[in-house]
Design a protein around this motif. Structure first.
Motif, PDB file in Angstrom:
ATOM      1  N   GLY A  36       0.916  -1.211  -0.059  1.00  0.00           N
ATOM      2  CA  GLY A  36       0.002   0.013  -0.070  1.00  0.00           C
ATOM      3  C   GLY A  36       0.930   1.434  -0.210  1.00  0.00           C
ATOM      4  O   GLY A  36       0.311   2.503  -0.016  1.00  0.00           O
ATOM      5  N   PHE A  37       2.078   1.142  -0.038  1.00  0.00           N
ATOM      6  CA  PHE A  37       2.982   2.350   0.066  1.00  0.00           C
ATOM      7  C   PHE A  37       3.199   2.838  -1.407  1.00  0.00           C
ATOM      8  O   PHE A  37       3.919   2.141  -2.264  1.00  0.00           O
ATOM      9  N   LYS A  38       2.493   4.155  -1.879  1.00  0.00           N
ATOM     10  CA  LYS A  38       2.549   4.431  -3.164  1.00  0.00           C
ATOM     11  C   LYS A  38       2.857   5.725  -3.069  1.00  0.00           C
ATOM     12  O   LYS A  38       2.432   6.798  -2.303  1.00  0.00           O
ATOM     13  N   PHE A  39       3.071   6.501  -4.296  1.00  0.00           N
ATOM     14  CA  PHE A  39       3.317   7.730  -4.587  1.00  0.00           C
ATOM     15  C   PHE A  39       3.001   8.310  -5.975  1.00  0.00           C
ATOM     16  O   PHE A  39       2.971   7.212  -6.795  1.00  0.00           O
ATOM     17  N   ARG A  83      25.285  10.050  -7.424  1.00  0.00           N
ATOM     18  CA  ARG A  83      25.902   9.159  -8.332  1.00  0.00           C
ATOM     19  C   ARG A  83      26.366   7.920  -7.619  1.00  0.00           C
ATOM     20  O   ARG A  83      26.488   6.901  -8.126  1.00  0.00           O
ATOM     21  N   ILE A  84      26.618   7.957  -6.242  1.00  0.00           N
ATOM     22  CA  ILE A  84      26.941   6.762  -5.673  1.00  0.00           C
ATOM     23  C   ILE A  84      25.845   6.392  -4.790  1.00  0.00           C
ATOM     24  O   ILE A  84      25.219   7.052  -3.811  1.00  0.00           O
ATOM     25  N   ARG A  85      25.607   5.108  -4.668  1.00  0.00           N
ATOM     26  CA  ARG A  85      24.495   4.542  -3.955  1.00  0.00           C
ATOM     27  C   ARG A  85      24.721   4.611  -2.212  1.00  0.00           C
ATOM     28  O   ARG A  85      25.719   3.972  -1.963  1.00  0.00           O
ATOM     29  N   ALA A  86      23.967   5.110  -1.593  1.00  0.00           N
ATOM     30  CA  ALA A  86      24.052   5.299  -0.143  1.00  0.00           C
ATOM     31  C   ALA A  86      23.357   3.974   0.487  1.00  0.00           C
ATOM     32  O   ALA A  86      22.665   3.190  -0.003  1.00  0.00           O
ATOM     33  N   ASN A  87      24.287   3.608   1.471  1.00  0.00           N
ATOM     34  CA  ASN A  87      23.236   2.669   2.396  1.00  0.00           C
ATOM     35  C   ASN A  87      22.246   2.900   2.841  1.00  0.00           C
ATOM     36  O   ASN A  87      21.547   3.911   3.347  1.00  0.00           O
ATOM     37  N   PHE A  88      21.217   1.667   2.451  1.00  0.00           N
ATOM     38  CA  PHE A  88      19.737   1.863   2.753  1.00  0.00           C
ATOM     39  C   PHE A  88      19.270   3.262   1.773  1.00  0.00           C
ATOM     40  O   PHE A  88      18.340   3.766   2.614  1.00  0.00           O
ATOM     41  N   ASN A  89      19.912   3.673   0.701  1.00  0.00           N
ATOM     42  CA  ASN A  89      19.245   4.355  -0.017  1.00  0.00           C
ATOM     43  C   ASN A  89      19.389   5.939   0.876  1.00  0.00           C
ATOM     44  O   ASN A  89      18.542   6.761   0.205  1.00  0.00           O
ATOM     45  N   GLY A  90      20.119   6.104   1.886  1.00  0.00           N
ATOM     46  CA  GLY A  90      20.370   7.394   2.138  1.00  0.00           C
ATOM     47  C   GLY A  90      19.471   7.580   3.275  1.00  0.00           C
ATOM     48  O   GLY A  90      19.542   8.758   4.025  1.00  0.00           O
ATOM     49  N   ALA A  91      18.533   6.770   3.748  1.00  0.00           N
ATOM     50  CA  ALA A  91      17.548   6.813   4.967  1.00  0.00           C
ATOM     51  C   ALA A  91      18.449   6.853   6.233  1.00  0.00           C
ATOM     52  O   ALA A  91      19.005   6.228   6.416  1.00  0.00           O
ATOM     53  N   LEU A 102      10.754   4.466   4.774  1.00  0.00           N
ATOM     54  CA  LEU A 102      10.216   3.862   3.506  1.00  0.00           C
ATOM     55  C   LEU A 102      10.429   5.390   2.741  1.00  0.00           C
ATOM     56  O   LEU A 102      10.780   5.172   1.567  1.00  0.00           O
ATOM     57  N   LYS A 103      10.048   6.355   3.045  1.00  0.00           N
ATOM     58  CA  LYS A 103       9.646   7.562   2.279  1.00  0.00           C
ATOM     59  C   LYS A 103      11.100   7.740   1.729  1.00  0.00           C
ATOM     60  O   LYS A 103      11.562   8.122   0.617  1.00  0.00           O
ATOM     61  N   GLN A 104      12.024   8.143   2.700  1.00  0.00           N
ATOM     62  CA  GLN A 104      13.386   8.243   2.555  1.00  0.00           C
ATOM     63  C   GLN A 104      14.130   7.334   1.553  1.00  0.00           C
ATOM     64  O   GLN A 104      15.002   7.905   0.563  1.00  0.00           O
ATOM     65  N   GLU A 118      12.395  16.232  -9.761  1.00  0.00           N
ATOM     66  CA  GLU A 118      11.001  15.328  -9.386  1.00  0.00           C
ATOM     67  C   GLU A 118      10.839  15.758  -7.883  1.00  0.00           C
ATOM     68  O   GLU A 118      11.891  15.831  -6.898  1.00  0.00           O
ATOM     69  N   GLU A 119       9.499  15.767  -7.491  1.00  0.00           N
ATOM     70  CA  GLU A 119       9.243  15.694  -6.068  1.00  0.00           C
ATOM     71  C   GLU A 119       8.056  14.753  -6.157  1.00  0.00           C
ATOM     72  O   GLU A 119       7.491  14.155  -7.096  1.00  0.00           O
ATOM     73  N   ARG A 120       7.897  13.976  -5.073  1.00  0.00           N
ATOM     74  CA  ARG A 120       7.021  12.908  -4.864  1.00  0.00           C
ATOM     75  C   ARG A 120       5.998  13.197  -3.804  1.00  0.00           C
ATOM     76  O   ARG A 120       6.427  13.481  -2.802  1.00  0.00           O
ATOM     77  N   LEU A 121       4.929  12.949  -4.006  1.00  0.00           N
ATOM     78  CA  LEU A 121       3.698  12.910  -2.873  1.00  0.00           C
ATOM     79  C   LEU A 121       3.163  11.707  -2.798  1.00  0.00           C
ATOM     80  O   LEU A 121       2.810  10.871  -3.474  1.00  0.00           O
ATOM     81  N   PHE A 122       3.149  11.282  -1.432  1.00  0.00           N
ATOM     82  CA  PHE A 122       2.728   9.916  -0.887  1.00  0.00           C
ATOM     83  C   PHE A 122       1.302   9.811  -0.360  1.00  0.00           C
ATOM     84  O   PHE A 122       0.814  10.836  -0.040  1.00  0.00           O
ATOM     85  N   LEU A 123       0.749   8.832  -0.986  1.00  0.00           N
ATOM     86  CA  LEU A 123      -0.708   8.353  -0.918  1.00  0.00           C
ATOM     87  C   LEU A 123      -0.823   8.501   0.614  1.00  0.00           C
ATOM     88  O   LEU A 123      -1.897   9.254   0.906  1.00  0.00           O
ATOM     89  N   GLN A 124      -0.374   8.448   1.612  1.00  0.00           N
ATOM     90  CA  GLN A 124      -0.680   8.210   3.026  1.00  0.00           C
ATOM     91  C   GLN A 124      -0.740   9.745   3.522  1.00  0.00           C
ATOM     92  O   GLN A 124      -1.333  10.216   4.582  1.00  0.00           O
ATOM     93  N   ASP A 125      -0.135  10.538   2.878  1.00  0.00           N
ATOM     94  CA  ASP A 125      -0.128  12.107   3.079  1.00  0.00           C
ATOM     95  C   ASP A 125      -1.184  12.851   2.607  1.00  0.00           C
ATOM     96  O   ASP A 125      -1.144  14.000   2.621  1.00  0.00           O
TER      97      ASP A 125
END
Length: 206
Positions: A36-39, A83-91, A102-104, A118-125
């Motif tokens: 259910g986590f969508k944006f 350019r470099i992938r952060a651990n856990f995508n920077g979260a 999850l958002k991060q 890009e900006e992202r709007l999350f369904l939960q918000d």
């Protein structure tokens, strides 16, 4: 007056459903989807040539302009490009709830995508009026959520939009109580850029 909120499984970037956990890559289970986590993905630039080519049927489609200051979009967050992938995508794991983590994770993308702004709007918000209208080719629910009419600032037609398509758009716009402006993009004579001109149409009073 509905807009699609999408799972990471259904996006066109393979890294969207791939996280770095130390030296290990963790994949989103396509069978479980995103729980259910969508944006919805938005852009700050309505005149980017690449965006029109990639997402609007090679300039034959249209773009909706939303009011960034409207309360519906107040929680949208900017994507970070790296350019470099952060651990856990920077979260940041220590200071946030599971939902915030999850958002991060999904707010980090490769620098190659930076042109999207890009900006992202999350369904939960957003106010919850979501409905599912079937599944996409990845087996994920196609989720639509209502948007308020007064958040739409205008509609922009692509350079190659046909006259028939323009007529269809005008007929749709006439059905709404607020007058939503319509614009037509065209090429410029001296620059690799786009310019717009408003398309005038009349709403018949009933």
């Amino acid at each position: 007056m509905k807009i699609r909120f999408t799972s990471v499984v259904s996006l066109n970037d393979p890294y969207e459903s791939l996280m770095r956990l130390g030296d290990v890559n963790a994949f989103v289970d396509h069978k479980r989807g995103d729980n259910g986590f969508k944006f919805v993905s938005l852009s700050r630039n309505n005149a980017n040539l690449l965006m029109w080519s990639h997402y609007s049927a090679s300039h034959e489609g249209y773009v909706l302009a939303f009011d960034r200051n409207h309360s519906f979009f107040s929680t949208a967050q900017a994507v970070r490009y790296r350019r470099i992938r952060a651990n856990f995508n920077g979260a940041k794991m220590s200071c946030c709830s599971k939902e915030d983590v999850l958002k991060q994770v999904v707010l980090e993308k490769a620098v190659d995508w930076a042109y999207e702004e890009e900006e992202r709007l999350f369904l939960q918000d957003t106010p919850d009026s979501a409905v599912n209208i079937g599944n996409d080719k990845w087996g994920q629910p196609i989720t639509l959520n209502s948007i308020p009419e007064d958040c739409i600032l205008g509609v922009y037609l692509g350079v190659k939009a046909s006259e028939e398509f323009k007529k269809q758009i005008i007929e749709v716009l006439k059905k709404h109580t607020n007058h939503i402006p319509l614009f037509q993009f065209s090429t410029k004579s001296t620059e690799f850029a786009l310019e717009t001109k408003e398309v005038l149409y009349a709403i018949q009073e009933t």
